[in-house]
Write a protein that holds these residues in place. Structure first.
Motif, PDB file in Angstrom:
ATOM      1  N   ALA A 155      34.423  15.011  17.770  1.00  0.00           N
ATOM      2  CA  ALA A 155      34.841  13.621  17.920  1.00  0.00           C
ATOM      3  C   ALA A 155      34.593  13.119  19.343  1.00  0.00           C
ATOM      4  O   ALA A 155      34.128  11.989  19.557  1.00  0.00           O
ATOM      5  CB  ALA A 155      36.316  13.481  17.559  1.00  0.00           C
ATOM      6  N   MET A 156      34.883  13.955  20.325  1.00  0.00           N
ATOM      7  CA  MET A 156      34.672  13.547  21.721  1.00  0.00           C
ATOM      8  C   MET A 156      33.186  13.349  21.996  1.00  0.00           C
ATOM      9  O   MET A 156      32.791  12.407  22.696  1.00  0.00           O
ATOM     10  CB  MET A 156      35.268  14.598  22.653  1.00  0.00           C
ATOM     11  CG  MET A 156      36.789  14.668  22.582  1.00  0.00           C
ATOM     12  SD  MET A 156      37.507  16.037  23.537  1.00  0.00           S
ATOM     13  CE  MET A 156      37.158  15.504  25.206  1.00  0.00           C
ATOM     14  N   ALA A 157      32.345  14.202  21.407  1.00  0.00           N
ATOM     15  CA  ALA A 157      30.894  14.082  21.610  1.00  0.00           C
ATOM     16  C   ALA A 157      30.340  12.817  20.977  1.00  0.00           C
ATOM     17  O   ALA A 157      29.331  12.273  21.440  1.00  0.00           O
ATOM     18  CB  ALA A 157      30.186  15.309  21.052  1.00  0.00           C
ATOM     19  N   SER A 158      30.996  12.340  19.902  1.00  0.00           N
ATOM     20  CA  SER A 158      30.520  11.125  19.220  1.00  0.00           C
ATOM     21  C   SER A 158      31.321   9.892  19.611  1.00  0.00           C
ATOM     22  O   SER A 158      31.190   8.841  18.977  1.00  0.00           O
ATOM     23  CB  SER A 158      30.591  11.340  17.703  1.00  0.00           C
ATOM     24  OG  SER A 158      31.933  11.528  17.281  1.00  0.00           O
ATOM     25  N   SER A 159      32.160  10.044  20.638  1.00  0.00           N
ATOM     26  CA  SER A 159      33.005   8.939  21.120  1.00  0.00           C
ATOM     27  C   SER A 159      33.921   8.380  20.033  1.00  0.00           C
ATOM     28  O   SER A 159      34.180   7.168  19.995  1.00  0.00           O
ATOM     29  CB  SER A 159      32.126   7.817  21.705  1.00  0.00           C
ATOM     30  OG  SER A 159      31.362   8.305  22.788  1.00  0.00           O
TER      31      SER A 159
END
Length: 322
Positions: A312-316
């Motif tokens: 989720a953090m990598a895909s904002s």
């Protein structure tokens, strides 16, 4: 700290091979005892079939994360148009205790459950190398649907057919188009069970009902844990696998009934880490039916939540909180 809800989780790629790898990495930590996982308490009040379970854990290795899952299971929610289970997971930095993630999503539990089944299934396939598989699934709510998705990706063209039974019937809307040619809805659990090479229980049954001899050499993923009568125990002797004996031999599970009625002991079963580390499936006779009984391990939830938090953090995705 990041907050993820159901939509944030479902936006991520449902890569079953990667999810199974997350579980395999967690099992490596279990094998090396690089975990801390107390037996989970059950909170009950009012209607005693309802329960809220606390699942704290630390898992080491490359994951190195602590946290807790707080999961409520209220079977009658289905009659009210609500989902049966609700789950919130809090992740804490292992070295500081700092909360870094909150995941408010029942999908994480379902993904974890199907991923653990996927690991067992992959090891079974590696040892037995069957073709033309007949899969049987009883219960086709979210857990059953995730298991179908997992089987489709993990097993691919080795699947001949998937027979699915649900008390409410099967809607085509719940089955991906690329899978429908393999699906055979059936009108009884017996039809899904009797010729199944892999049989998966995903029900919320209040009474045990499976009392028939399993197919020779078949794999039974007893996900819902309370479907098999003690009559079938002799057929599975020598092929029973659990995720954790202390967790699963309680709360009226089939394993607890096998223990009380049939005399099953901890020394009589294999643990999930034995499947990978010790190649158990290669040593079990090929005609012996195998039953896997997963109570659900908190370390798997923490590992899977950590994985999806990073995705989720990598895909904002998600919401950053103060």
């Amino acid at each position: 700290m990041i907050y993820l809800n159901e939509n944030d989780i479902k936006q991520q790629d449902l890569d079953w091979s990667r999810n199974v790898e997350v579980i395999a990495n967690a099992i490596t930590c279990i094998k090396s005892k690089d975990i801390s996982q107390p037996v989970k308490p059950y909170l009950r009040y009012g209607n005693l079939k309802n329960r809220i379970i606390a699942m704290p854990a630390y898992i080491g290795g490359d994951i190195h994360m602590s946290g807790i899952k707080w999961i409520a299971s209220f079977p009658d929610n289905i009659k009210k148009g609500l989902v049966r289970a609700h789950s919130v997971i809090v992740l804490n930095e292992a070295d500081t205790g700092l909360p870094v993630g909150i995941l408010n999503s029942g999908s994480i539990s379902a993904i974890r459950t199907a991923s653990v089944s996927g690991l067992v299934l992959k090891e079974y396939m590696k040892a037995r190398k069957p073709r033309g598989l007949k899969i049987g699934i009883t219960g086709f709510g979210p857990i059953g649907q995730y298991h179908l998705s997992m089987c489709r990706e993990i097993l691919g063209n080795t699947i001949d057919e998937v027979a699915i039974y649900d008390l409410k019937g099967i809607s085509l809307d719940t089955i991906p188009e690329n899978t429908r040619d393999k699906i055979r809805p059936v009108t009884s659990w017996e039809e899904a069970y009797e010729d199944a090479d892999v049989f998966i229980t995903c029900t919320v049954s209040s009474e045990r009902y499976i009392d028939k001899k399993p197919k020779v050499g078949s794999l039974h993923l007893n996900v819902s844990l309370r479907d098999y009568k003690s009559d079938v125990y002799p057929h599975f002797v020598g092929g029973i696998v659990v995720d954790d004996w202390e967790e699963v031999c309680r709360e009226n599970t089939d394993i607890e009934q096998f223990h009380k009625i049939n005399g099953l002991q901890k020394a009589d079963v294999y643990a999930i880490q034995d499947i990978i580390a010790d190649g158990v499936f290669s040593r079990i006779p090929v005609d012996q039916p195998i039953m896997f009984n997963p109570m659900g391990m908190a370390v798997f939830d923490i590992a899977m939540s950590n994985h999806y938090m990073k995705l989720a953090m990598a895909s904002s995705s998600g919401l950053a909180l103060e």
